[in-house]
Design a protein around this motif. Structure first.
Motif, PDB file in Angstrom:
ATOM      1  N   UNK A  19      12.398  -0.292  -4.223  1.00  0.00           N
ATOM      2  CA  UNK A  19      11.393   0.770  -4.255  1.00  0.00           C
ATOM      3  C   UNK A  19      10.141   0.304  -4.997  1.00  0.00           C
ATOM      4  N   UNK A  20      10.323  -0.258  -6.183  1.00  0.00           N
ATOM      5  CA  UNK A  20       9.175  -0.718  -6.970  1.00  0.00           C
ATOM      6  C   UNK A  20       8.481  -1.878  -6.259  1.00  0.00           C
ATOM      7  N   UNK A  21       9.270  -2.820  -5.718  1.00  0.00           N
ATOM      8  CA  UNK A  21       8.677  -3.959  -5.019  1.00  0.00           C
ATOM      9  C   UNK A  21       7.888  -3.540  -3.794  1.00  0.00           C
ATOM     10  N   UNK A  22       8.416  -2.567  -3.033  1.00  0.00           N
ATOM     11  CA  UNK A  22       7.703  -2.096  -1.844  1.00  0.00           C
ATOM     12  C   UNK A  22       6.380  -1.451  -2.233  1.00  0.00           C
ATOM     13  N   UNK A  23       6.379  -0.673  -3.336  1.00  0.00           N
ATOM     14  CA  UNK A  23       5.143  -0.038  -3.785  1.00  0.00           C
ATOM     15  C   UNK A  23       4.104  -1.076  -4.204  1.00  0.00           C
ATOM     16  N   UNK A  24       4.533  -2.075  -4.990  1.00  0.00           N
ATOM     17  CA  UNK A  24       3.599  -3.126  -5.426  1.00  0.00           C
ATOM     18  C   UNK A  24       3.100  -3.930  -4.230  1.00  0.00           C
ATOM     19  N   UNK A  25       3.999  -4.227  -3.291  1.00  0.00           N
ATOM     20  CA  UNK A  25       3.612  -4.993  -2.107  1.00  0.00           C
ATOM     21  C   UNK A  25       2.595  -4.214  -1.271  1.00  0.00           C
ATOM     22  N   UNK A  26       2.803  -2.895  -1.157  1.00  0.00           N
ATOM     23  CA  UNK A  26       1.857  -2.078  -0.396  1.00  0.00           C
ATOM     24  C   UNK A  26       0.485  -2.049  -1.070  1.00  0.00           C
ATOM     25  N   UNK A  27       0.473  -1.932  -2.402  1.00  0.00           N
ATOM     26  CA  UNK A  27      -0.804  -1.926  -3.110  1.00  0.00           C
ATOM     27  C   UNK A  27      -1.520  -3.268  -2.966  1.00  0.00           C
ATOM     28  N   UNK A  28      -0.765  -4.363  -3.096  1.00  0.00           N
ATOM     29  CA  UNK A  28      -1.380  -5.687  -2.940  1.00  0.00           C
ATOM     30  C   UNK A  28      -1.875  -5.892  -1.517  1.00  0.00           C
ATOM     31  N   UNK A  29      -1.141  -5.382  -0.531  1.00  0.00           N
ATOM     32  CA  UNK A  29      -1.590  -5.482   0.852  1.00  0.00           C
ATOM     33  C   UNK A  29      -2.852  -4.688   1.101  1.00  0.00           C
ATOM     34  N   UNK A  30      -2.938  -3.483   0.480  1.00  0.00           N
ATOM     35  CA  UNK A  30      -4.143  -2.667   0.640  1.00  0.00           C
ATOM     36  C   UNK A  30      -5.368  -3.364   0.072  1.00  0.00           C
ATOM     37  N   UNK A  31      -5.166  -4.193  -0.948  1.00  0.00           N
ATOM     38  CA  UNK A  31      -6.276  -4.961  -1.530  1.00  0.00           C
ATOM     39  C   UNK A  31      -6.525  -6.280  -0.790  1.00  0.00           C
ATOM     40  N   UNK A  32      -5.770  -6.506   0.306  1.00  0.00           N
ATOM     41  CA  UNK A  32      -5.900  -7.720   1.130  1.00  0.00           C
ATOM     42  C   UNK A  32      -5.673  -8.992   0.305  1.00  0.00           C
ATOM     43  N   UNK A  33      -4.708  -8.933  -0.599  1.00  0.00           N
ATOM     44  CA  UNK A  33      -4.400 -10.104  -1.416  1.00  0.00           C
ATOM     45  C   UNK A  33      -3.671 -11.142  -0.574  1.00  0.00           C
TER      46      UNK A  33
ATOM     47  N   UNK B 255      -0.266 -14.300  -3.734  1.00  0.00           N
ATOM     48  CA  UNK B 255      -0.606 -13.309  -4.761  1.00  0.00           C
ATOM     49  C   UNK B 255       0.308 -12.086  -4.640  1.00  0.00           C
ATOM     50  N   UNK B 256       0.585 -11.666  -3.397  1.00  0.00           N
ATOM     51  CA  UNK B 256       1.494 -10.530  -3.210  1.00  0.00           C
ATOM     52  C   UNK B 256       2.873 -10.852  -3.771  1.00  0.00           C
ATOM     53  N   UNK B 257       3.375 -12.037  -3.462  1.00  0.00           N
ATOM     54  CA  UNK B 257       4.689 -12.431  -3.968  1.00  0.00           C
ATOM     55  C   UNK B 257       4.690 -12.496  -5.491  1.00  0.00           C
ATOM     56  N   UNK B 258       3.586 -13.024  -6.081  1.00  0.00           N
ATOM     57  CA  UNK B 258       3.500 -13.101  -7.542  1.00  0.00           C
ATOM     58  C   UNK B 258       3.467 -11.712  -8.163  1.00  0.00           C
ATOM     59  N   UNK B 259       2.770 -10.773  -7.513  1.00  0.00           N
ATOM     60  CA  UNK B 259       2.710  -9.404  -8.040  1.00  0.00           C
ATOM     61  C   UNK B 259       4.082  -8.747  -8.014  1.00  0.00           C
ATOM     62  N   UNK B 260       4.818  -8.918  -6.907  1.00  0.00           N
ATOM     63  CA  UNK B 260       6.163  -8.349  -6.825  1.00  0.00           C
ATOM     64  C   UNK B 260       7.079  -9.001  -7.865  1.00  0.00           C
ATOM     65  N   UNK B 261       6.960 -10.323  -8.038  1.00  0.00           N
ATOM     66  CA  UNK B 261       7.789 -11.015  -9.030  1.00  0.00           C
ATOM     67  C   UNK B 261       7.481 -10.525 -10.440  1.00  0.00           C
ATOM     68  N   UNK B 262       6.189 -10.318 -10.737  1.00  0.00           N
ATOM     69  CA  UNK B 262       5.809  -9.831 -12.066  1.00  0.00           C
ATOM     70  C   UNK B 262       6.360  -8.430 -12.307  1.00  0.00           C
ATOM     71  N   UNK B 263       6.259  -7.557 -11.291  1.00  0.00           N
ATOM     72  CA  UNK B 263       6.797  -6.198 -11.428  1.00  0.00           C
ATOM     73  C   UNK B 263       8.311  -6.232 -11.637  1.00  0.00           C
ATOM     74  N   UNK B 264       8.997  -7.104 -10.877  1.00  0.00           N
ATOM     75  CA  UNK B 264      10.443  -7.232 -11.052  1.00  0.00           C
ATOM     76  C   UNK B 264      10.807  -7.754 -12.428  1.00  0.00           C
ATOM     77  N   UNK B 265      10.019  -8.722 -12.936  1.00  0.00           N
ATOM     78  CA  UNK B 265      10.274  -9.253 -14.269  1.00  0.00           C
ATOM     79  C   UNK B 265      10.093  -8.203 -15.352  1.00  0.00           C
TER      80      UNK B 265
END
Length: 517
Positions: A284-298, A302-312
């Protein structure tokens, strides 16, 4: 007719299952048969060394014969390699299974030797009174011992004083002492040592006498994580009792305030997993972060790093519970596949996660939470898609997807759950379907409430009210289902019950698997 591509892909992924099973078997030897561990680990070490030498020799031979091989391929058709047939594939899988089992034995032997240094083992055998210094772990559990609240928690000991002499050590020690020790703080404890009374990484336990003294505060990251956990408890405090306990449990894995009768109702209803932060929460958290990063066209990395950071960060807040660690490792495998451009396939990712975790911590093999987490995930990755294909003609793909996930997870959990709690809940699928709409709001808004409460308490309270409504629904469903007729049917206890449940799982898998003409 040949199998479909999806069936071929699934079959290929299942090649990693035997190594995972072998790793689990070796981990059971580490945890349950310490008497044979030393010779087994020694033999496994020699086996790994011989395998490494064989690989190096084969690589050297291939390099040396590269030019002549190219000349032979140019002048004559190459014979079929024996390693490409069925016997070759079986041999490779068997060799990998043997290697993973050996790796777990070697790692377990080294960890057990480090966990029981001579000074601690001798003091525990004598029942000495000692003084100990170490860093508090994040696995505190409340225990019933007299009138005062007490907790069992692992302390990473760095020094111990025995007979008036301080000795440097580096070993985990299970402590039973006063509640409220700050996670990651360095503490000084006094008490009596004894051999551990349960399977685990710690070989000795300390019965604490007197108060603990904190000699060093938690590190910055752990201080922040404790503030988030405290925020979850504070925003839940004004809410009704069921919600007051469920909100911290769903968001940060703190189950201490969940009422006992609600725990029993959730177990009967098959909803215990809701209070265990696991793969669903990471998803759930990863999907939300991935959607936000996708909306910013990252970019993808960068998207993978954002999801990894949120998971960490989530792992830091929740703590290293077995289901959480399994979810984090499996998520890491998936992220690696995303970055390198290969879709992570369920069985391979799950088997890889199991092997990695059991090499790092063989004692997970006897942890019920870890077993349930792996079993539920296995049910999802093996049964969810076939169930969707079977149910789609009856109710449409959207409804089939909604039905398939809880059914697959419940079927996967059956052998482990019934071996531990020999009671079958026939209404569990219904209960899981009923709470599906509440899980994401409770998780996301609960986490936001805990975060916001650390800087703006009124805003955190407002978010907690909405998340609390979702938690109220979960509790109401659990209590209602637990009161239904035949909500808890008796099952055969022990190995017979577990074997019967395995047969049920195999039968369900055979019924739903796709058939190819």
């Amino acid at each position: 007719m040949s199998a479909s591509p999806s069936a071929a892909t699934t079959a290929a992924d299942l090649r990693l299952v035997p190594p995972a099973v072998a790793a689990w078997g070796a981990a059971l030897v580490v945890t349950l048969a310490p008497g044979v561990l030393r010779p087994a680990a020694t033999g496994a070490g020699w086996l790994l060394a011989a395998a490494a030498a064989a690989v190096l020799a084969a690589a050297a031979g291939r390099v040396a014969g590269a030019s002549s091989a190219r000349w032979r391929r140019a002048t004559a058709p190459a014979p079929r390699s024996a390693g490409r047939g069925l016997p070759g594939r079986v041999a490779r899988v068997a060799a990998l299974a043997l290697a993973t089992a050996a790796a777990v034995l070697v790692a377990g032997g080294a960890q057990r030797a480090a966990a029981e240094p001579d000074v601690l083992a001798a003091a525990a055998a004598r029942g000495d009174a000692v003084e100990l210094v170490g860093r508090v772990g994040g696995d505190a559990r409340a225990v019933t011992a007299g009138s005062a609240p007490r907790e069992r928690v692992t302390v990473a000991a760095t020094a111990v004083r025995v007979d008036g002499t301080w000795r440097a050590v580096a070993a985990p020690v299970t402590t039973l002492g006063p509640a409220g020790l700050p996670t990651d703080a360095v503490v000084r404890l006094r008490g009596t040592l004894a051999p551990s009374d349960r399977a685990g990484r710690a070989a000795v336990r300390l019965s604490v006498r007197g108060p603990a003294s904190v000699t060093a505060d938690p590190r910055t990251a752990h201080t922040w994580a404790e503030r988030v956990r405290a925020g979850a408890r504070s925003v839940a405090a004004p809410l009704p009792p069921d919600v007051r306990g469920l909100l911290p449990a769903v968001t940060v894995g703190d189950t201490r305030a969940v009422p006992e009768d609600l725990v029993a109702a959730m177990r009967t209803a098959g909803l215990t997993h809701v209070t265990a932060v696991s793969g669903a929460h990471f998803a759930i958290v990863g999907a939300l972060v991935l959607a936000l990063a996708g909306a910013l066209r990252a970019p993808l990395v960068v998207r993978a790093a954002a999801v990894a950071a949120a998971g960490g960060l989530m792992l830091l807040v929740v703590g290293p519970q077995p289901s959480v660690v399994r979810a984090a490792v499996m998520g890491g495998v998936g992220l690696l596949g995303l970055v390198v451009g290969r879709r992570s396939v369920g069985p391979a990712a799950l088997a890889t996660a199991v092997v990695v975790l059991l090499v790092a911590d063989p004692w997970l093999a006897v942890d019920v939470g870890f077993g349930l987490s792996v079993a539920a995930t296995a049910g999802l990755v093996l049964l969810a898609r076939p169930l969707v294909e079977r149910l789609a003609p009856l109710c449409g793909r959207d409804a089939a997807g909604l039905l398939a996930a809880p059914v697959a997870a419940q079927v996967g959990c059956l052998p482990v759950a019934l071996a531990v709690w020999p009671t079958f809940g026939p209404w569990a699928v219904l209960a899981n379907l009923a709470v599906v709409p509440a899980i994401a709001p409770a998780t996301v808004l609960g986490l936001l409430a805990a975060l916001v409460a650390t800087v703006w308490p009124p805003g955190g309270a407002a978010l907690a009210a909405v998340a609390g409504a979702a938690c109220w629904w979960v509790a109401a469903v659990a209590r209602w289902v637990a009161r239904l007729p035949a909500a808890g049917l008796a099952w055969w206890p022990g190995p017979v019950g577990a074997a019967s449940a395995v047969l049920v799982v195999v039968a369900v898998a055979a019924l739903v698997r796709p058939r190819h003409g």
